[in-house]
Write an enzyme that holds these catalytic residues in place. Structure first.
Site, PDB file in Angstrom:
ATOM      1  N   ILE A   1       0.837  -1.201   0.000  1.00  0.00           N
ATOM      2  CA  ILE A   1       0.000   0.000   0.000  1.00  0.00           C
ATOM      3  C   ILE A   1       0.876   1.256   0.000  1.00  0.00           C
ATOM      4  O   ILE A   1       0.608   2.218  -0.734  1.00  0.00           O
ATOM      5  CB  ILE A   1      -0.963  -0.005   1.201  1.00  0.00           C
ATOM      6  CG1 ILE A   1      -1.861  -1.243   1.152  1.00  0.00           C
ATOM      7  CG2 ILE A   1      -1.824   1.257   1.205  1.00  0.00           C
ATOM      8  CD1 ILE A   1      -2.712  -1.452   2.384  1.00  0.00           C
TER       9      ILE A   1
ATOM     10  N   ASN B   1      12.411  -0.267   6.390  1.00  0.00           N
ATOM     11  CA  ASN B   1      13.518  -1.159   6.739  1.00  0.00           C
ATOM     12  C   ASN B   1      13.661  -2.320   5.755  1.00  0.00           C
ATOM     13  O   ASN B   1      14.570  -3.149   5.899  1.00  0.00           O
ATOM     14  CB  ASN B   1      13.372  -1.682   8.171  1.00  0.00           C
ATOM     15  CG  ASN B   1      12.166  -2.579   8.364  1.00  0.00           C
ATOM     16  OD1 ASN B   1      11.477  -2.963   7.410  1.00  0.00           O
ATOM     17  ND2 ASN B   1      11.885  -2.936   9.613  1.00  0.00           N
TER      18      ASN B   1
ATOM     19  N   GLY C   1       9.176  -4.862   2.402  1.00  0.00           N
ATOM     20  CA  GLY C   1       9.033  -3.992   1.239  1.00  0.00           C
ATOM     21  C   GLY C   1      10.138  -4.208   0.231  1.00  0.00           C
ATOM     22  O   GLY C   1      11.041  -5.037   0.417  1.00  0.00           O
TER      23      GLY C   1
ATOM     24  N   THR D   1      -7.313  -1.047  10.637  1.00  0.00           N
ATOM     25  CA  THR D   1      -7.828  -2.278  10.050  1.00  0.00           C
ATOM     26  C   THR D   1      -9.210  -2.619  10.589  1.00  0.00           C
ATOM     27  O   THR D   1      -9.548  -2.264  11.729  1.00  0.00           O
ATOM     28  CB  THR D   1      -6.878  -3.451  10.366  1.00  0.00           C
ATOM     29  OG1 THR D   1      -7.474  -4.688   9.957  1.00  0.00           O
ATOM     30  CG2 THR D   1      -6.580  -3.548  11.853  1.00  0.00           C
TER      31      THR D   1
ATOM     32  N   TYR E   1      -2.882  -8.876  16.395  1.00  0.00           N
ATOM     33  CA  TYR E   1      -2.796  -7.902  15.299  1.00  0.00           C
ATOM     34  C   TYR E   1      -3.855  -6.819  15.461  1.00  0.00           C
ATOM     35  O   TYR E   1      -3.556  -5.623  15.478  1.00  0.00           O
ATOM     36  CB  TYR E   1      -2.950  -8.607  13.953  1.00  0.00           C
ATOM     37  CG  TYR E   1      -3.212  -7.657  12.812  1.00  0.00           C
ATOM     38  CD1 TYR E   1      -2.274  -6.677  12.476  1.00  0.00           C
ATOM     39  CD2 TYR E   1      -4.388  -7.726  12.070  1.00  0.00           C
ATOM     40  CE1 TYR E   1      -2.515  -5.789  11.433  1.00  0.00           C
ATOM     41  CE2 TYR E   1      -4.628  -6.854  11.028  1.00  0.00           C
ATOM     42  CZ  TYR E   1      -3.694  -5.884  10.712  1.00  0.00           C
ATOM     43  OH  TYR E   1      -3.933  -5.007   9.677  1.00  0.00           O
TER      44      TYR E   1
ATOM     45  N   GLY F   1     -12.576 -18.692  13.377  1.00  0.00           N
ATOM     46  CA  GLY F   1     -12.482 -17.237  13.452  1.00  0.00           C
ATOM     47  C   GLY F   1     -12.757 -16.515  12.151  1.00  0.00           C
ATOM     48  O   GLY F   1     -12.641 -15.293  12.095  1.00  0.00           O
ATOM     49  N   ASP F   2     -13.122 -17.241  11.092  1.00  0.00           N
ATOM     50  CA  ASP F   2     -13.459 -16.601   9.821  1.00  0.00           C
ATOM     51  C   ASP F   2     -14.945 -16.249   9.804  1.00  0.00           C
ATOM     52  O   ASP F   2     -15.793 -17.146   9.667  1.00  0.00           O
ATOM     53  CB  ASP F   2     -13.169 -17.550   8.646  1.00  0.00           C
ATOM     54  CG  ASP F   2     -11.799 -17.302   8.029  1.00  0.00           C
ATOM     55  OD1 ASP F   2     -11.133 -16.331   8.434  1.00  0.00           O
ATOM     56  OD2 ASP F   2     -11.411 -18.080   7.141  1.00  0.00           O
TER      57      ASP F   2
END
Length: 327
Positions: free
Chosen positions: A13, A33, A37, A117, A141, A284-285
């Site tokens: 992104i 870092n 990426g 998120t 997360y 958990g979906d």
């Protein structure tokens, strides 16, 4: 000409955002870092190879008057990994972000745009999900992102640091010019996985469950084109530059597409048969994760330009063909 520091600007992104800022005439600096990426994805501006854990580097980089705003994309994002190694997520996503905010305060940079998120909401209590939905994340997360949202509220009250938190649902697609796209290792996003199966880089795509309470039995997710995400960041920056207060926005198309619909779209776009294997449900979906982006539309004037699934897949397929050496 806005002067913008993009942290994590060599990632998926962030690199699209750096390109967009360059096109808009901004003076852009990328700090990354390169843990996930790619240096060649930074297409314009200055590049600094460095880590948010390096507070001395941040103090040198963030000098008064050098930047008008900071955009933060440098988070770890894999839900499963966050459960297995939560320390990695809290150290980078929380502690390192606090380092960045501290350097910003010292340099009197008071505009911050944060990649948050939909994982901050946890299991959806209703759909589509608006900003009033309770935030009850179910993994480290999501908790790490919510912690920073809460920190930013406190920093606004105490220090006047204005922020926009953009809660992505499912970022997808690729640069329509074909210069950028997804290069995650490992790849966990559905659309590139499906297209890797189409290109031959992957033997098949797994469908985790066909018994959900959805029209075709597969999970529904809200996919948002990467360029539409970048436009939301740009509008958020404009808002802060014009003196607006802190805000939180959910970003999505407001319509979901099922796993099966994505596979069918990929077969239409590529003209190839995609091997599919059924797999057990993943714990958990949720059956549906769809955003209500009304607030971003009303306050930012944001309008997704690439909401059509086939268009989104077509842009991603052009990138996948490049990665697979098919073009």
């Amino acid at each position: 000409m806005h002067k913008v520091l993009v942290v994590g600007g060599a990632g998926y992104i962030g690199s699209h955002m750096v390109k967009r800022l360059g096109q808009l005439g901004c003076a852009v600096t990328t700090l990354d870092n390169l843990s996930s990426g790619h240096r060649d994805a930074v297409l314009c501006g200055d590049f600094i190879h460095g880590d948010l854990a390096n507070t001395a580097l941040l103090a040198r980089l963030l000098q008064p008057g050098r930047f008008d705003a900071v955009m933060h994309f440098a988070s770890f994002i894999q839900v499963g990994e966050s459960v297995q190694d939560p320390a990695k997520y809290y150290e980078n996503n929380v502690t390192n972000t606090l380092h960045l905010l501290g350097a910003m305060r010292a340099a009197r940079v008071n505009r911050f745009i944060f990649s948050s998120t939909a994982a901050t909401f946890g299991e959806p209590q209703y759909s589509p999900i608006d900003e009033r939905h309770p935030q009850q994340p179910i993994n480290p997360y999501g908790r790490s992102k919510l912690m920073i949202e809460q920190v930013l509220e406190d920093y606004d009250r105490a220090y006047g640091l204005k922020s926009v938190c953009l809660r992505y649902f499912n970022a997808a697609g690729a640069d329509p010019d074909g210069e950028l796209g997804e290069r995650h290792e490992p790849e966990t996003h559905l659309i590139p996985l499906v297209l890797q199966a189409a290109s031959g880089r992957r033997s098949h795509i797994s469908v985790f469950g066909r018994d959900y309470d959805t029209p075709d039995g597969t999970c529904i997710r809200d996919y948002i084109h990467i360029n539409d995400l970048c436009e939301a960041h740009w509008l958020s920056l404009q808002s802060l530059m014009q003196g607006a207060g802190s805000q939180r926005y959910n970003l999505g198309n407001g319509q979901g597409f099922s796993v099966q619909a994505v596979i069918e779209a990929a077969q239409r776009v590529t003209g190839r048969t995609i091997a599919v294997q059924d797999a057990p449900l993943r714990e958990g979906d949720p059956a549906r994760l769809v955003a209500d982006a009304t607030l971003a539309r009303q306050q930012l004037g944001w309008r997704p330009q690439f909401a059509d699934l086939d268009t989104l897949v077509r842009h991603a397929w052009a990138w996948e063909q490049r990665m697979a050496g098919l073009t």
